[in-house]
Write a protein that holds these residues in place. Structure first.
Motif, PDB file in Angstrom:
ATOM      1  N   ILE A  60      18.165  -0.377  45.306  1.00  0.00           N
ATOM      2  CA  ILE A  60      18.101   0.190  46.654  1.00  0.00           C
ATOM      3  C   ILE A  60      17.476  -0.797  47.628  1.00  0.00           C
ATOM      4  CG2 ILE A  60      17.032   2.000  48.055  1.00  0.00           C
ATOM      5  CD1 ILE A  60      17.295   3.850  45.638  1.00  0.00           C
ATOM      6  N   GLY A  61      16.410  -1.459  47.206  1.00  0.00           N
ATOM      7  CA  GLY A  61      15.740  -2.409  48.084  1.00  0.00           C
ATOM      8  C   GLY A  61      14.585  -1.773  48.842  1.00  0.00           C
ATOM      9  N   ASP A  62      13.571  -2.576  49.151  1.00  0.00           N
ATOM     10  CA  ASP A  62      12.356  -2.058  49.782  1.00  0.00           C
ATOM     11  C   ASP A  62      12.610  -1.489  51.174  1.00  0.00           C
ATOM     12  OD1 ASP A  62      10.991  -2.813  47.527  1.00  0.00           O
ATOM     13  OD2 ASP A  62      10.293  -4.722  48.366  1.00  0.00           O
ATOM     14  N   GLU A  63      13.416  -2.168  51.979  1.00  0.00           N
ATOM     15  CA  GLU A  63      13.645  -1.711  53.355  1.00  0.00           C
ATOM     16  C   GLU A  63      14.402  -0.384  53.383  1.00  0.00           C
ATOM     17  OE1 GLU A  63      15.334  -4.544  55.980  1.00  0.00           O
ATOM     18  OE2 GLU A  63      13.814  -6.086  55.604  1.00  0.00           O
ATOM     19  N   VAL A  64      15.429  -0.276  52.541  1.00  0.00           N
ATOM     20  CA  VAL A  64      16.191   0.980  52.489  1.00  0.00           C
ATOM     21  C   VAL A  64      15.320   2.105  51.952  1.00  0.00           C
ATOM     22  CG1 VAL A  64      18.181   2.141  51.464  1.00  0.00           C
ATOM     23  CG2 VAL A  64      18.384  -0.227  52.239  1.00  0.00           C
ATOM     24  N   MET A  65      14.495   1.794  50.932  1.00  0.00           N
ATOM     25  CA  MET A  65      13.612   2.808  50.376  1.00  0.00           C
ATOM     26  C   MET A  65      12.629   3.302  51.432  1.00  0.00           C
ATOM     27  SD  MET A  65      12.738   4.604  47.725  1.00  0.00           S
ATOM     28  CE  MET A  65      13.357   3.758  46.260  1.00  0.00           C
ATOM     29  N   ARG A  66      12.075   2.380  52.209  1.00  0.00           N
ATOM     30  CA  ARG A  66      11.145   2.781  53.272  1.00  0.00           C
ATOM     31  C   ARG A  66      11.851   3.654  54.306  1.00  0.00           C
ATOM     32  NH1 ARG A  66       8.966  -2.187  56.197  1.00  0.00           N
ATOM     33  NH2 ARG A  66      11.123  -2.172  56.940  1.00  0.00           N
ATOM     34  N   SER A  67      13.080   3.282  54.672  1.00  0.00           N
ATOM     35  CA  SER A  67      13.844   4.092  55.633  1.00  0.00           C
ATOM     36  C   SER A  67      14.123   5.485  55.083  1.00  0.00           C
ATOM     37  CB  SER A  67      15.162   3.391  55.971  1.00  0.00           C
ATOM     38  OG  SER A  67      14.936   2.157  56.607  1.00  0.00           O
ATOM     39  N   MET A  68      14.429   5.571  53.791  1.00  0.00           N
ATOM     40  CA  MET A  68      14.690   6.869  53.174  1.00  0.00           C
ATOM     41  C   MET A  68      13.440   7.741  53.182  1.00  0.00           C
ATOM     42  SD  MET A  68      17.008   5.549  49.950  1.00  0.00           S
ATOM     43  CE  MET A  68      17.100   7.151  49.145  1.00  0.00           C
ATOM     44  N   ILE A  74      10.312  12.839  58.225  1.00  0.00           N
ATOM     45  CA  ILE A  74      10.735  13.467  59.480  1.00  0.00           C
ATOM     46  C   ILE A  74      11.394  14.823  59.204  1.00  0.00           C
ATOM     47  CG2 ILE A  74      12.325  13.259  61.430  1.00  0.00           C
ATOM     48  CD1 ILE A  74       9.892  11.531  61.728  1.00  0.00           C
ATOM     49  N   THR A  75      12.209  14.869  58.163  1.00  0.00           N
ATOM     50  CA  THR A  75      12.850  16.130  57.796  1.00  0.00           C
ATOM     51  C   THR A  75      11.810  17.180  57.444  1.00  0.00           C
ATOM     52  OG1 THR A  75      14.833  15.008  57.000  1.00  0.00           O
ATOM     53  CG2 THR A  75      14.438  17.236  56.177  1.00  0.00           C
ATOM     54  N   GLU A  76      10.830  16.805  56.603  1.00  0.00           N
ATOM     55  CA  GLU A  76       9.770  17.732  56.213  1.00  0.00           C
ATOM     56  C   GLU A  76       8.961  18.176  57.432  1.00  0.00           C
ATOM     57  OE1 GLU A  76       8.964  19.018  53.126  1.00  0.00           O
ATOM     58  OE2 GLU A  76      10.853  18.154  52.447  1.00  0.00           O
ATOM     59  N   PHE A  77       8.853  17.323  58.402  1.00  0.00           N
ATOM     60  CA  PHE A  77       8.038  17.594  59.586  1.00  0.00           C
ATOM     61  C   PHE A  77       8.648  18.671  60.478  1.00  0.00           C
ATOM     62  CE2 PHE A  77       5.582  16.549  63.393  1.00  0.00           C
ATOM     63  CZ  PHE A  77       4.379  16.117  62.871  1.00  0.00           C
ATOM     64  N   PHE A  78      10.001  18.713  60.546  1.00  0.00           N
ATOM     65  CA  PHE A  78      10.641  19.561  61.552  1.00  0.00           C
ATOM     66  C   PHE A  78      11.577  20.649  61.023  1.00  0.00           C
ATOM     67  CE2 PHE A  78       9.770  15.694  64.128  1.00  0.00           C
ATOM     68  CZ  PHE A  78       9.052  16.279  65.163  1.00  0.00           C
ATOM     69  N   THR A 128      18.243  21.857  60.903  1.00  0.00           N
ATOM     70  CA  THR A 128      18.379  20.616  60.134  1.00  0.00           C
ATOM     71  C   THR A 128      17.877  19.450  60.982  1.00  0.00           C
ATOM     72  OG1 THR A 128      20.654  20.264  60.894  1.00  0.00           O
ATOM     73  CG2 THR A 128      20.352  21.508  58.844  1.00  0.00           C
ATOM     74  N   VAL A 129      17.533  18.359  60.301  1.00  0.00           N
ATOM     75  CA  VAL A 129      16.922  17.212  60.971  1.00  0.00           C
ATOM     76  C   VAL A 129      17.633  15.938  60.532  1.00  0.00           C
ATOM     77  CG1 VAL A 129      14.756  16.024  61.482  1.00  0.00           C
ATOM     78  CG2 VAL A 129      14.718  18.439  60.802  1.00  0.00           C
ATOM     79  N   SER A 130      17.830  15.024  61.449  1.00  0.00           N
ATOM     80  CA  SER A 130      18.379  13.708  61.117  1.00  0.00           C
ATOM     81  C   SER A 130      17.681  12.653  61.956  1.00  0.00           C
ATOM     82  CB  SER A 130      19.889  13.655  61.355  1.00  0.00           C
ATOM     83  OG  SER A 130      20.190  13.933  62.713  1.00  0.00           O
ATOM     84  N   VAL A 131      17.582  11.447  61.392  1.00  0.00           N
ATOM     85  CA  VAL A 131      16.964  10.328  62.110  1.00  0.00           C
ATOM     86  C   VAL A 131      18.053   9.536  62.818  1.00  0.00           C
ATOM     87  CG1 VAL A 131      15.693   8.171  61.862  1.00  0.00           C
ATOM     88  CG2 VAL A 131      15.000  10.184  60.548  1.00  0.00           C
ATOM     89  N   VAL A 132      17.904   9.372  64.115  1.00  0.00           N
ATOM     90  CA  VAL A 132      18.875   8.630  64.917  1.00  0.00           C
ATOM     91  C   VAL A 132      18.540   7.142  64.921  1.00  0.00           C
ATOM     92  CG1 VAL A 132      19.896   8.365  67.209  1.00  0.00           C
ATOM     93  CG2 VAL A 132      19.313  10.652  66.351  1.00  0.00           C
ATOM     94  N   ASP A 133      17.243   6.840  65.027  1.00  0.00           N
ATOM     95  CA  ASP A 133      16.829   5.436  65.085  1.00  0.00           C
ATOM     96  C   ASP A 133      15.382   5.331  64.631  1.00  0.00           C
ATOM     97  OD1 ASP A 133      17.238   2.619  65.844  1.00  0.00           O
ATOM     98  OD2 ASP A 133      15.771   3.047  67.408  1.00  0.00           O
ATOM     99  N   ALA A 200       9.776  12.485  46.366  1.00  0.00           N
ATOM    100  CA  ALA A 200       9.371  11.612  47.469  1.00  0.00           C
ATOM    101  C   ALA A 200       7.868  11.358  47.470  1.00  0.00           C
ATOM    102  CB  ALA A 200       9.794  12.226  48.805  1.00  0.00           C
ATOM    103  N   ALA A 201       7.102  12.291  46.929  1.00  0.00           N
ATOM    104  CA  ALA A 201       5.650  12.172  46.975  1.00  0.00           C
ATOM    105  C   ALA A 201       5.084  11.229  45.920  1.00  0.00           C
ATOM    106  CB  ALA A 201       5.015  13.558  46.822  1.00  0.00           C
ATOM    107  N   VAL A 202       5.908  10.712  45.017  1.00  0.00           N
ATOM    108  CA  VAL A 202       5.384   9.830  43.969  1.00  0.00           C
ATOM    109  C   VAL A 202       5.396   8.361  44.399  1.00  0.00           C
ATOM    110  CG1 VAL A 202       6.228  11.432  42.220  1.00  0.00           C
ATOM    111  CG2 VAL A 202       7.577   9.404  42.768  1.00  0.00           C
ATOM    112  N   PHE A 203       5.999   8.063  45.542  1.00  0.00           N
ATOM    113  CA  PHE A 203       6.047   6.681  46.002  1.00  0.00           C
ATOM    114  C   PHE A 203       4.794   6.353  46.822  1.00  0.00           C
ATOM    115  CE2 PHE A 203      10.461   7.778  45.236  1.00  0.00           C
ATOM    116  CZ  PHE A 203      10.913   6.668  44.541  1.00  0.00           C
TER     117      PHE A 203
END
Length: 214
Positions: A60-68, A74-78, A128-133, A200-203
């Motif tokens: 997956i890679g570090d950057e993609v993992m961080r984005s995920m 954000i989803t959990e937040f809203f 539902t929630v999605s990240v635009v940027d 998600a909480a184990v990372f």
């Protein structure tokens, strides 16, 4: 004469029944033909969302993992479900939102977003929630923060498919911590996952502070 005809007719019927049983036995010989043919349904037309071999963190890679993980937070937040028990667990700090937040960040959510979520959940609202940027900004009025543009899609009337959802965008600033890999001594990962915990909480990802900008 009639009795003789009925006797032979009975013999013929018995012979036919016996022949039918023999034929059925040859066709459905279950003791010799036990096979299992597995089939998997494709749950989505998009090939990237079909069932497949899970990717490793290295793939997956570090950057993609961080984005995920940011998108997950954000989803959990809203997000909102018409399930007041589930909402109560979130407010009580028993979901991944609390695990991924410092006490200050979680308190901000409790004070600003949670009351509205509780009210809408009681009314049967789905969101539902999605990240635009998502962009890291080193110079903001809040310091070094990630600026997250998110979109909320809200169905305000339950079970009414004639009513379109309302769509709204907003901005959330996040001061996050991320390092590749998973948490170690503070959490028994195997036991946590076996008990139904959110992966998600184990990372090694956390949110120190959040600033809402409507």
């Amino acid at each position: 004469m009639r009795k003789l005809i009925l006797f032979f007719a009975g013999l013929i019927l018995l012979a036919l029944m016996f022949a039918t049983l023999l034929t059925s036995g040859f066709i459905y010989d279950t003791s010799a033909k036990i096979t299992t043919e597995p089939y998997f349904f494709q749950p989505n037309d998009n090939y990237t969302r079909r069932l497949g071999k899970p990717q490793t963190p290295a793939e997956i890679g570090d950057e993609v993992m961080r984005s995920m993980l940011i998108s997950k937070y954000i989803t959990e937040f809203f997000y909102i479900t018409p399930d007041t028990k589930e909402t109560a667990l979130r407010v009580a700090g028993k979901t991944s939102l609390a695990r991924m937040s410092t006490s200050e960040a979680f308190q901000t959510w409790l004070d600003t977003v949670a009351p509205r979520i509780e009210d809408l959940s009681k009314s049967g609202v789905l969101r539902t929630v999605s990240v635009v940027d998502a962009e890291f900004q080193s110079k903001t009025e809040h310091g070094e923060y990630w600026r997250i543009v998110y979109e909320l899609k809200t169905w305000e009337r339950p079970n009414d498919f004639l009513v379109s959802p309302t769509t709204k965008q907003g901005v959330l600033y996040m001061d996050i911590y991320y390092q590749p890999g998973m948490r170690s001594s503070s959490l028994d990962i195997s036991e946590y996952l076996e008990s139904g915990g959110d992966p998600a909480a184990v990372f090694r990802f956390g949110v120190f502070d959040v600033v809402l900008q409507e």
